[in-house]
Design an enzyme around this catalytic site. Structure first.
Site, PDB file in Angstrom:
ATOM      1  N   HIS A 192       0.843  -1.242  -0.017  1.00 29.68           N
ATOM      2  CA  HIS A 192       0.017  -0.122   0.078  1.00 29.68           C
ATOM      3  C   HIS A 192       0.978   1.322  -0.063  1.00 29.68           C
ATOM      4  O   HIS A 192       1.312   1.770   1.038  1.00 29.68           O
ATOM      5  CB  HIS A 192      -0.914  -0.006   0.996  1.00 29.68           C
ATOM      6  CG  HIS A 192      -2.069   0.945   1.259  1.00 29.68           C
ATOM      7  ND1 HIS A 192      -3.322   0.662   1.286  1.00 29.68           N
ATOM      8  CD2 HIS A 192      -1.769   2.585   1.061  1.00 29.68           C
ATOM      9  CE1 HIS A 192      -3.980   1.897   1.426  1.00 29.68           C
ATOM     10  NE2 HIS A 192      -3.108   2.769   1.317  1.00 29.68           N
ATOM     11  N   HIS A 235       0.907   4.944  -2.513  1.00 33.47           N
ATOM     12  CA  HIS A 235       0.474   5.757  -3.578  1.00 33.47           C
ATOM     13  C   HIS A 235       1.636   6.486  -4.167  1.00 33.47           C
ATOM     14  O   HIS A 235       2.478   6.937  -3.684  1.00 33.47           O
ATOM     15  CB  HIS A 235      -0.448   6.926  -2.938  1.00 33.47           C
ATOM     16  CG  HIS A 235      -1.718   6.414  -2.356  1.00 33.47           C
ATOM     17  ND1 HIS A 235      -2.895   6.449  -2.942  1.00 33.47           N
ATOM     18  CD2 HIS A 235      -1.847   5.868  -1.021  1.00 33.47           C
ATOM     19  CE1 HIS A 235      -3.698   5.955  -1.935  1.00 33.47           C
ATOM     20  NE2 HIS A 235      -3.019   5.539  -0.859  1.00 33.47           N
ATOM     21  N   HIS A 265      -9.855   1.470   0.114  1.00 32.75           N
ATOM     22  CA  HIS A 265      -9.708   2.191   1.452  1.00 32.75           C
ATOM     23  C   HIS A 265     -10.839   2.413   2.189  1.00 32.75           C
ATOM     24  O   HIS A 265     -12.141   2.628   1.547  1.00 32.75           O
ATOM     25  CB  HIS A 265      -9.089   3.655   1.069  1.00 32.75           C
ATOM     26  CG  HIS A 265      -7.760   4.166   0.562  1.00 32.75           C
ATOM     27  ND1 HIS A 265      -7.584   3.407  -0.497  1.00 32.75           N
ATOM     28  CD2 HIS A 265      -6.864   4.560   1.178  1.00 32.75           C
ATOM     29  CE1 HIS A 265      -6.125   3.592  -0.700  1.00 32.75           C
ATOM     30  NE2 HIS A 265      -5.400   4.330   0.270  1.00 32.75           N
ATOM     31  N   GLU A 281     -10.256   4.206   7.605  1.00 34.76           N
ATOM     32  CA  GLU A 281      -9.462   5.057   7.999  1.00 34.76           C
ATOM     33  C   GLU A 281      -9.889   6.355   8.579  1.00 34.76           C
ATOM     34  O   GLU A 281      -9.737   6.716   9.753  1.00 34.76           O
ATOM     35  CB  GLU A 281      -8.501   5.465   6.708  1.00 34.76           C
ATOM     36  CG  GLU A 281      -7.477   6.398   6.944  1.00 34.76           C
ATOM     37  CD  GLU A 281      -6.727   6.782   5.473  1.00 34.76           C
ATOM     38  OE1 GLU A 281      -7.358   6.865   4.557  1.00 34.76           O
ATOM     39  OE2 GLU A 281      -5.580   7.422   5.825  1.00 34.76           O
ATOM     40  N   ASP A 285       2.114   4.013   2.981  1.00 34.56           N
ATOM     41  CA  ASP A 285       0.971   4.879   2.251  1.00 34.56           C
ATOM     42  C   ASP A 285       1.324   6.023   1.603  1.00 34.56           C
ATOM     43  O   ASP A 285       1.393   6.033   0.566  1.00 34.56           O
ATOM     44  CB  ASP A 285       0.178   5.358   3.579  1.00 34.56           C
ATOM     45  CG  ASP A 285      -1.194   5.889   3.188  1.00 34.56           C
ATOM     46  OD1 ASP A 285      -1.638   5.494   1.959  1.00 34.56           O
ATOM     47  OD2 ASP A 285      -1.945   6.177   4.163  1.00 34.56           O
ATOM     48  N   ASP A 286       2.053   7.284   1.992  1.00 34.76           N
ATOM     49  CA  ASP A 286       2.456   8.384   1.398  1.00 34.76           C
ATOM     50  C   ASP A 286       3.755   8.888   2.204  1.00 34.76           C
ATOM     51  O   ASP A 286       3.701   9.820   2.832  1.00 34.76           O
ATOM     52  CB  ASP A 286       1.415   9.364   1.460  1.00 34.76           C
ATOM     53  CG  ASP A 286       0.125   9.107   1.003  1.00 34.76           C
ATOM     54  OD1 ASP A 286       0.066   8.997  -0.453  1.00 34.76           O
ATOM     55  OD2 ASP A 286      -0.744   8.524   1.606  1.00 34.76           O
TER      56      ASP A 286
HETATM   57  N1  ADE Z   1      -4.184   7.650   3.095  1.00 30.33           N
HETATM   58  C1  ADE Z   1      -4.950   7.816   2.195  1.00 30.33           C
HETATM   59  N2  ADE Z   1      -6.236   7.633   2.144  1.00 30.33           N
HETATM   60  C2  ADE Z   1      -7.083   8.137   1.222  1.00 30.33           C
HETATM   61  N3  ADE Z   1      -6.739   8.415   0.046  1.00 30.33           N
HETATM   62  C3  ADE Z   1      -5.247   8.650  -0.333  1.00 30.33           C
HETATM   63  N4  ADE Z   1      -4.667   9.066  -1.229  1.00 30.33           N
HETATM   64  C4  ADE Z   1      -3.329   8.997  -0.920  1.00 30.33           C
HETATM   65  N5  ADE Z   1      -3.274   8.783   0.375  1.00 30.33           N
HETATM   66  C5  ADE Z   1      -4.415   8.425   1.026  1.00 30.33           C
HETATM   67 ZN    ZN Z   2      -3.596   4.967   0.797  1.00 31.24          ZN
END
Ligand code: ADE
Ligand code: ZN
Length: 322
Positions: free
Chosen positions: A11, A13, A189, A192, A270-271
């Protein structure tokens, strides 16, 4: 120390993994003012909505096929350097369209980056095409149709990301039907930003093998039992959850409780630069903040390979590398 452990990430992006230094160089190259979104080497946001806005804004400095090849190669190179053998990248061909590059050139650039990284470091990668909730159900159907028709062997999954508070999962059901019919792996998703109802919705409507995050399922005991019984794999991103204040601190994070309840869990970043983390740090946290032993961490990694959106031959090869 978890440096010696093999790693897997399900996971992440792609644009969310863009190193601030590369984003700054790109912004200068195209003379784009991103001062409000990138300051002193860090991305600027203060809550989930402004994070999504910042994400979309900085994505605009990646404009050409080569920009996407470079971004992909850079991130996969970083993963390989800490022992990662497999990565799934969440990508938005829709974004390619929005910036005028086109979906095909966007994906071609990313695939070139994957090829370069595999040739240089042996890391294997696959792509999960995502729709973004905040661009509405039609755009998500468009993303699913693109993924279904692409017949690209590196595109193996479909996801729904973006503003979780926008609409209900049922509004996006058609997109998942298209992706399922095309044989793509499904993940979404949920749990969260929104509570357990979003995870239950995802299970009822999408019937995915994996859920992105899903951690707020912990608020509903029966739902946790359902996840465990169904064997649904959670792509847990602890550093992201703490940065976005889903939980106040790691002591309150449910990763260990979910695992102990029999839910199949994995860890991802994630990011990463948005949340001041990295896959390497997430593995370190698994040991230091959650108290997992090396063999328990290997179990998370193995679960990642078992749940990976790859053909069985590739899975066998990857499991043998563990
Ligand atoms: N943590 C996240 N939750 C939802 N959309 C996303 N797009 C990028 N990161 C995200
Ligand atoms: Zn995500």
């Amino acid at each position: 120390m978890t440096r010696h452990l093999k790693k897997v990430e399900l996971h992440c992006h792609l644009e969310g993994a863009a190193p601030p230094s590369l984003t700054l160089a790109q912004a200068r190259k195209y003379n784009i003012d991103i001062a409000a979104y990138l300051k002193d080497g860090a991305y600027v946001w203060h809550d989930f909505a402004s994070f999504l806005q910042c994400y979309d804004k900085i994505s605009e400095v990646y404009k050409t096929e080569e920009d996407y090849a470079l971004l992909t190669e850079t991130y996969l190179g970083e993963l390989a350097s800490v022992g990662t053998i497999y990565s799934e990248l969440i990508v938005s061909p829709d974004h390619g369209k929005r910036i005028g590059l086109g979906a095909d050139a966007y994906i071609a650039g990313v695939c070139e980056g994957i090829r370069r990284a595999e040739a240089a470091n042996g890391i294997v990668a696959r792509l999960i095409v995502t729709g973004e909730r905040h661009f509405g159900p039609d755009s998500v159907v468009g993303a699913a149709e693109y993924a279904a028709k692409a017949r690209n062997p590196l595109i193996t999954g479909f996801n729904l990301a973006g503003e979780e508070r926008m609409g209900r999962v049922a509004d996006y059901a058609r997109a998942f039907d298209i992706a399922r019919d095309a044989g793509l792996g499904l993940t979404i998703h949920a749990g969260e930003v929104c509570g357990p109802f979003s995870v239950a919705d995802a299970l009822d409507v999408v019937r995915p093998s994996r859920i992105g995050h899903g951690v707020r399922a912990i608020e509903d005991e029966a739902l946790v039992r359902r996840l465990a019984e169904q064997g649904t794999v959670l792509e847990v991103c602890p550093g992201s959850n703490i940065a976005l204040k889903v939980f106040p601190d790691f002591a309150a994070h449910p990763l260990r409780r979910l695992k102990e309840a029999g839910v199949r869990v994995t860890i991802s970043s994630d990011d990463p630069p948005f949340f001041h983390t990295s896959l390497e740090r997430e593995y370190e946290l698994a040991a230091s903040a959650f108290g997992f032993t090396d063999s328990e961490i290997d179990e998370l990694t193995r679960t990642g390979l078992e749940a990976a959106f790859v053909d069985e031959e590739t899975r066998k090869v990857l499991l043998a590398r563990l």
